[in-house]
Design a protein around this motif. Structure first.
Motif, PDB file in Angstrom:
ATOM      1  N   GLN A   1       1.087  -1.111   0.195  1.00  0.00           N
ATOM      2  CA  GLN A   1       0.016  -0.004   0.037  1.00  0.00           C
ATOM      3  C   GLN A   1       0.790   1.162  -0.019  1.00  0.00           C
ATOM      4  OE1 GLN A   1      -2.456  -1.480   3.373  1.00  0.00           O
ATOM      5  NE2 GLN A   1      -3.954  -0.503   2.224  1.00  0.00           N
ATOM      6  N   SER A   2       1.921   1.242   0.865  1.00  0.00           N
ATOM      7  CA  SER A   2       2.960   2.576   0.826  1.00  0.00           C
ATOM      8  C   SER A   2       3.684   2.641  -0.326  1.00  0.00           C
ATOM      9  CB  SER A   2       3.506   2.246   2.132  1.00  0.00           C
ATOM     10  OG  SER A   2       4.459   0.924   1.944  1.00  0.00           O
ATOM     11  N   GLY A   3       3.777   1.585  -1.075  1.00  0.00           N
ATOM     12  CA  GLY A   3       4.664   1.742  -2.465  1.00  0.00           C
ATOM     13  C   GLY A   3       6.037   1.376  -2.103  1.00  0.00           C
ATOM     14  N   ASN A   4       6.383   0.806  -0.927  1.00  0.00           N
ATOM     15  CA  ASN A   4       7.814   0.370  -0.593  1.00  0.00           C
ATOM     16  C   ASN A   4       8.103  -0.938  -1.333  1.00  0.00           C
ATOM     17  OD1 ASN A   4       9.160   2.421   0.882  1.00  0.00           O
ATOM     18  ND2 ASN A   4       7.582   1.996   2.560  1.00  0.00           N
ATOM     19  N   LEU A   5       6.722  -1.751  -1.466  1.00  0.00           N
ATOM     20  CA  LEU A   5       7.056  -2.941  -2.379  1.00  0.00           C
ATOM     21  C   LEU A   5       6.122  -2.536  -3.451  1.00  0.00           C
ATOM     22  CD1 LEU A   5       6.194  -5.720   0.420  1.00  0.00           C
ATOM     23  CD2 LEU A   5       8.104  -5.165  -0.722  1.00  0.00           C
ATOM     24  N   GLN A   6       6.869  -3.046  -4.744  1.00  0.00           N
ATOM     25  CA  GLN A   6       6.335  -2.399  -5.960  1.00  0.00           C
ATOM     26  C   GLN A   6       5.710  -3.467  -6.774  1.00  0.00           C
ATOM     27  OE1 GLN A   6       9.521  -2.103  -5.034  1.00  0.00           O
ATOM     28  NE2 GLN A   6       9.067  -0.204  -4.008  1.00  0.00           N
ATOM     29  N   THR A   7       6.038  -5.006  -6.577  1.00  0.00           N
ATOM     30  CA  THR A   7       5.591  -6.066  -7.736  1.00  0.00           C
ATOM     31  C   THR A   7       4.981  -7.071  -6.630  1.00  0.00           C
ATOM     32  OG1 THR A   7       7.843  -7.007  -7.699  1.00  0.00           O
ATOM     33  CG2 THR A   7       7.440  -5.261  -9.211  1.00  0.00           C
ATOM     34  N   THR A   8       4.090  -7.704  -7.424  1.00  0.00           N
ATOM     35  CA  THR A   8       3.588  -9.065  -6.958  1.00  0.00           C
ATOM     36  C   THR A   8       4.207 -10.110  -7.917  1.00  0.00           C
ATOM     37  OG1 THR A   8       1.558  -8.776  -7.935  1.00  0.00           O
ATOM     38  CG2 THR A   8       1.950  -7.887  -5.661  1.00  0.00           C
TER      39      THR A   8
ATOM     40  N   LEU B   1      -5.122 -11.497  -5.497  1.00  0.00           N
ATOM     41  CA  LEU B   1      -4.737  -9.948  -4.972  1.00  0.00           C
ATOM     42  C   LEU B   1      -5.972  -8.981  -5.308  1.00  0.00           C
ATOM     43  CD1 LEU B   1      -1.345  -9.796  -6.563  1.00  0.00           C
ATOM     44  CD2 LEU B   1      -2.012  -8.869  -4.278  1.00  0.00           C
ATOM     45  N   TRP B   2      -7.099  -9.446  -6.338  1.00  0.00           N
ATOM     46  CA  TRP B   2      -8.151  -8.546  -6.460  1.00  0.00           C
ATOM     47  C   TRP B   2      -8.990  -8.760  -5.367  1.00  0.00           C
ATOM     48  CZ3 TRP B   2      -9.575  -5.056 -10.395  1.00  0.00           C
ATOM     49  CH2 TRP B   2     -11.102  -4.601 -10.381  1.00  0.00           C
ATOM     50  N   HIS B   3      -9.164  -9.871  -5.152  1.00  0.00           N
ATOM     51  CA  HIS B   3     -10.099 -10.485  -4.201  1.00  0.00           C
ATOM     52  C   HIS B   3      -9.916  -9.649  -2.689  1.00  0.00           C
ATOM     53  CE1 HIS B   3     -13.429 -12.496  -2.130  1.00  0.00           C
ATOM     54  NE2 HIS B   3     -12.577 -12.645  -1.136  1.00  0.00           N
ATOM     55  N   HIS B   4      -8.441  -9.881  -2.116  1.00  0.00           N
ATOM     56  CA  HIS B   4      -7.997  -9.614  -1.001  1.00  0.00           C
ATOM     57  C   HIS B   4      -7.564  -8.262  -1.008  1.00  0.00           C
ATOM     58  CE1 HIS B   4      -8.592 -13.555   1.267  1.00  0.00           C
ATOM     59  NE2 HIS B   4      -8.260 -14.126   0.034  1.00  0.00           N
ATOM     60  N   GLY B   5      -7.218  -7.676  -2.189  1.00  0.00           N
ATOM     61  CA  GLY B   5      -6.590  -6.498  -2.044  1.00  0.00           C
ATOM     62  C   GLY B   5      -7.819  -5.324  -2.552  1.00  0.00           C
ATOM     63  N   VAL B   6      -8.369  -5.528  -3.980  1.00  0.00           N
ATOM     64  CA  VAL B   6      -9.155  -4.411  -4.158  1.00  0.00           C
ATOM     65  C   VAL B   6     -10.684  -4.591  -3.677  1.00  0.00           C
ATOM     66  CG1 VAL B   6     -10.492  -3.508  -6.156  1.00  0.00           C
ATOM     67  CG2 VAL B   6      -8.038  -4.296  -6.592  1.00  0.00           C
ATOM     68  N   ASN B   7     -11.074  -5.807  -3.468  1.00  0.00           N
ATOM     69  CA  ASN B   7     -12.348  -5.885  -2.836  1.00  0.00           C
ATOM     70  C   ASN B   7     -12.531  -5.559  -1.229  1.00  0.00           C
ATOM     71  OD1 ASN B   7     -13.254  -6.900  -5.159  1.00  0.00           O
ATOM     72  ND2 ASN B   7     -13.468  -9.047  -4.426  1.00  0.00           N
TER      73      ASN B   7
ATOM     74  N   GLY C   1     -10.632  -2.935  -0.194  1.00  0.00           N
ATOM     75  CA  GLY C   1     -10.078  -1.416  -0.093  1.00  0.00           C
ATOM     76  C   GLY C   1      -8.699  -1.271   0.096  1.00  0.00           C
ATOM     77  N   LYS C   2      -7.878  -2.211   0.223  1.00  0.00           N
ATOM     78  CA  LYS C   2      -6.436  -2.124   0.477  1.00  0.00           C
ATOM     79  C   LYS C   2      -5.957  -1.721  -0.512  1.00  0.00           C
ATOM     80  CE  LYS C   2      -5.553  -5.831   3.886  1.00  0.00           C
ATOM     81  NZ  LYS C   2      -6.172  -7.294   4.098  1.00  0.00           N
ATOM     82  N   LEU C   3      -6.273  -1.908  -1.864  1.00  0.00           N
ATOM     83  CA  LEU C   3      -5.616  -1.296  -3.283  1.00  0.00           C
ATOM     84  C   LEU C   3      -6.683  -0.813  -4.094  1.00  0.00           C
ATOM     85  CD1 LEU C   3      -3.515  -4.636  -4.244  1.00  0.00           C
ATOM     86  CD2 LEU C   3      -2.601  -2.458  -2.996  1.00  0.00           C
ATOM     87  N   THR C   4      -6.518   0.237  -4.662  1.00  0.00           N
ATOM     88  CA  THR C   4      -7.398   0.769  -5.594  1.00  0.00           C
ATOM     89  C   THR C   4      -7.031  -0.142  -6.873  1.00  0.00           C
ATOM     90  OG1 THR C   4      -5.900   2.138  -6.631  1.00  0.00           O
ATOM     91  CG2 THR C   4      -7.187   3.142  -4.860  1.00  0.00           C
ATOM     92  N   MET C   5      -7.991   0.139  -7.964  1.00  0.00           N
ATOM     93  CA  MET C   5      -7.947  -0.711  -8.999  1.00  0.00           C
ATOM     94  C   MET C   5      -6.542  -0.303  -9.907  1.00  0.00           C
ATOM     95  SD  MET C   5     -11.564  -1.096 -10.859  1.00  0.00           S
ATOM     96  CE  MET C   5     -11.893   0.531 -11.031  1.00  0.00           C
ATOM     97  N   ASN C   6      -6.324   1.157  -9.799  1.00  0.00           N
ATOM     98  CA  ASN C   6      -5.135   1.490 -10.347  1.00  0.00           C
ATOM     99  C   ASN C   6      -3.966   0.819  -9.658  1.00  0.00           C
ATOM    100  OD1 ASN C   6      -7.452   3.786 -10.290  1.00  0.00           O
ATOM    101  ND2 ASN C   6      -6.372   3.508 -12.432  1.00  0.00           N
ATOM    102  N   GLU C   7      -4.133   0.919  -8.392  1.00  0.00           N
ATOM    103  CA  GLU C   7      -2.844   0.226  -7.572  1.00  0.00           C
ATOM    104  C   GLU C   7      -2.527  -1.458  -8.096  1.00  0.00           C
ATOM    105  OE1 GLU C   7      -3.010   3.286  -3.913  1.00  0.00           O
ATOM    106  OE2 GLU C   7      -3.964   1.483  -3.789  1.00  0.00           O
ATOM    107  N   PHE C   8      -3.918  -1.902  -7.946  1.00  0.00           N
ATOM    108  CA  PHE C   8      -3.921  -3.542  -8.587  1.00  0.00           C
ATOM    109  C   PHE C   8      -2.918  -3.447  -9.920  1.00  0.00           C
ATOM    110  CE2 PHE C   8      -5.747  -6.710 -11.210  1.00  0.00           C
ATOM    111  CZ  PHE C   8      -5.582  -7.790 -10.395  1.00  0.00           C
ATOM    112  N   VAL C   9      -3.384  -2.639 -10.728  1.00  0.00           N
ATOM    113  CA  VAL C   9      -2.549  -2.507 -12.114  1.00  0.00           C
ATOM    114  C   VAL C   9      -1.249  -2.540 -12.003  1.00  0.00           C
ATOM    115  CG1 VAL C   9      -2.294  -1.361 -14.517  1.00  0.00           C
ATOM    116  CG2 VAL C   9      -4.575  -2.250 -13.382  1.00  0.00           C
ATOM    117  N   LYS C  10      -0.769  -1.305 -11.083  1.00  0.00           N
ATOM    118  CA  LYS C  10       0.525  -1.153 -10.876  1.00  0.00           C
ATOM    119  C   LYS C  10       1.555  -2.471 -10.420  1.00  0.00           C
ATOM    120  CE  LYS C  10       0.388   3.655  -9.386  1.00  0.00           C
ATOM    121  NZ  LYS C  10       0.428   4.655  -8.529  1.00  0.00           N
TER     122      LYS C  10
END
Ligand code: URP
Ligand code: ZN
Ligand code: ZN
Length: 479
Positions: free
Chosen positions: A306-313, A349-355, A357-366
């Motif tokens: 979320q903070s951007g200190n980790l960039q990739t999955t 990641l979509w389910h546990h991240g976007v659904n 609210g931990k990640l926005t859709m744009n952050e998901f793409v990043k």
């Protein structure tokens, strides 16, 4: 083949907009409203769906020869499974054995990968050092599209890189405009702890996480980062599993160092209690390094993303079936290390991240494509839905539901670490090189259609870093 994706919302890292997309000749040729279908085009109705860059998994090991066996997933089955999950490119690893010639290993992996159904590229591991390795690194960067070199700080007695190798290879990477990447675990400590545990009678999979505590990872991550700091080279730490390595990355980034961090879907979602499962097969199926950790670490890793200190999955997709894991029935040190997930990374990641609210859709793409494309220098060809980019696209149905199971997935392994997980949101269509290769649950792929993707050496980082390195050179004192 041309394809019109109509009526969806295009989601890129920087913005979302309602737009149609046309793919032709393997490229995205138009993004705009009310586009007409070229004659003969396949039309995909994307109403109510998201149109995103296909995923890039920057860490897989298809058919890896490892720990006395070979990973069960090959390049054809593995890239097929990726496409079923919306991942349109993998970056795998050439891993030369100790003393094996780099070019020979590289050619061997290129041959194995020819049957890939989606695009792929290779990091090359530096497992030993001499002048030929120094020279071959240059050949790989200049002539073969390699811009990243991997270093295993663990696996003593096999592929472990000691500090001398790290220093030589990091310095050479800087000269070449390549980025060093690191599996950060202190291999000496792991070796000692494994021996102590085994001699105490701890022989089962529960010994695996005990022998690889988070401190071993934090120490190695910090060491690699500080070596990179002194040499003024950027560094990418793969599969961060714990707070300690994340803290090392965060600290360095706060100090202005170019350090990047990857996290695996498994480390975000699976916890270490699994290693105490009464069934050996289940516990052993989860043996991978670094191991899964407690929820304290999972929470930290989510915050890192979320903070951007980790960039990739990524997934570190490296599959071994129960009969292969059984090699370590009486000694956890012999269980082949590795788990799967290339098919599931984006949906979990979509389910546990976007659904959530931990990640926005744009952050998901990043974190699923754009950042990997930028760090490994293939952006905007990959990681972007834009005119001129490769037509690697996933059409995402946010309402679709499924229960993850080995019974229905395409991965060539008999256990799924996300088995039974119920998720909402998954691909309805995947488009690779402009072809619809997955639609509504069915794959339509061609063996060998995947291309090797050249990754050019870096310019912007390195110009800056090489300047800094020159400025930092000591000036001789005149007397
Ligand atoms: O356990 C793992 N991760 N196996 C694959 C090799 C590696 O360390 O990445
Ligand atoms: Zn690793
Ligand atoms: Zn790996």
């Amino acid at each position: 083949m041309s394809v019109l994706i109509k009526g969806g919302t295009v989601v890129n890292a920087e913005q979302s907009l309602r737009a149609d997309v046309i793919c032709d000749g393997g490229l995205i040729t138009a993004v705009g409203t009310d586009l007409d279908a070229p004659s003969g085009a396949t039309v995909i109705d994307a109403g109510g769906q998201y149109v995103m860059p296909g995923g890039i998994d920057p860490h897989t090991h298809m058919q890896l020869p490892f720990m006395g066996t070979v990973a069960s997933e090959d390049f054809e089955s593995g890239t097929s499974a990726g496409l079923a999950g919306g991942t349109t490119m993998i970056i795998d690893f050439v891993i030369p054995g100790p003393q094996q010639n780099l070019m020979e290993a590289y050619k061997q992996w290129r041959e194995w990968a020819e049957k890939s159904v989606s695009d792929y590229s290779f990091h090359v591991a530096i497992t030993w050092w001499d002048d030929s390795v120094h020279d071959d690194m240059g050949t790989l960067v200049r002539d073969h599209g390699v811009n990243s070199f991997k270093h295993f700080m663990a696996y003593k007695g096999a592929i472990m890189a000691d500090d001398e190798i790290l220093v030589n290879s990091f310095a050479r990477s800087l000269e070449l405009g390549a980025i060093p990447t690191v599996h950060a675990e202190n291999g000496e400590l792991v070796f000692r702890l494994q021996k102590e545990l085994f001699e105490k009678g701890i022989t089962g999979p529960e010994g695996h996480p005990l022998s690889r505590p988070p401190e071993c990872e934090g120490e190695a991550a910090n060491r690699a980062i500080r070596i990179a700091e002194v040499l003024k080279v950027p560094v990418y730490i793969v599969h961060n599993s714990c707070r300690q390595s994340l803290e090392a990355i965060t600290r360095a980034r706060n100090e202005g160092q170019r350090v990047f961090g990857e996290v695996l879907a498994g480390h975000l979602l699976v916890d270490d209690s699994i290693y105490r499962h009464k069934d050996f097969d289940v516990a052993a199926a989860h043996v991978m390094s670094p191991p899964f950790r407690s929820s304290e670490h999972q929470d930290a890793l989510w915050k890192g993303l979320q903070s951007g200190n980790l960039q990739t999955t990524a997934t570190d997709h490296c599959c071994f079936c129960a009969d292969q894991k059984a090699a370590g029935k009486d000694d956890f040190r012999l269980i082949p290390n590795g788990t799967g997930g290339v098919e599931n990374r984006m949906e979990v990641l979509w389910h546990h991240g976007v659904n959530t609210g931990k990640l926005t859709m744009n952050e998901f793409v990043k974190v699923t494509s754009t950042n990997a494309a930028q760090i490994f220098n293939i952006y905007p060809r990959k990681g972007s839905v834009a005119v001129g980019a490769d037509a690697d696209i996933v059409v995402w149905d946010p309402e679709a539901t499924k229960t993850i199971s080995t019974k229905t997935d395409h991965q060539k392994v008999d256990y799924n670490i996300f088995e039974g997980m119920e998720i909402t949101g998954c691909p309805s269509h995947t488009i690779s090189q402009g072809n619809v290769v997955y639609a509504n649950g069915k794959l339509d792929v061609e063996r060998g259609a995947g291309r090797y993707i050249d990754r050019p050496p870096f310019a912007p980082f390195y110009d800056a870093l090489q300047k800094q390195a020159q400025l930092a050179e000591p000036v001789a004192v005149k007397r």
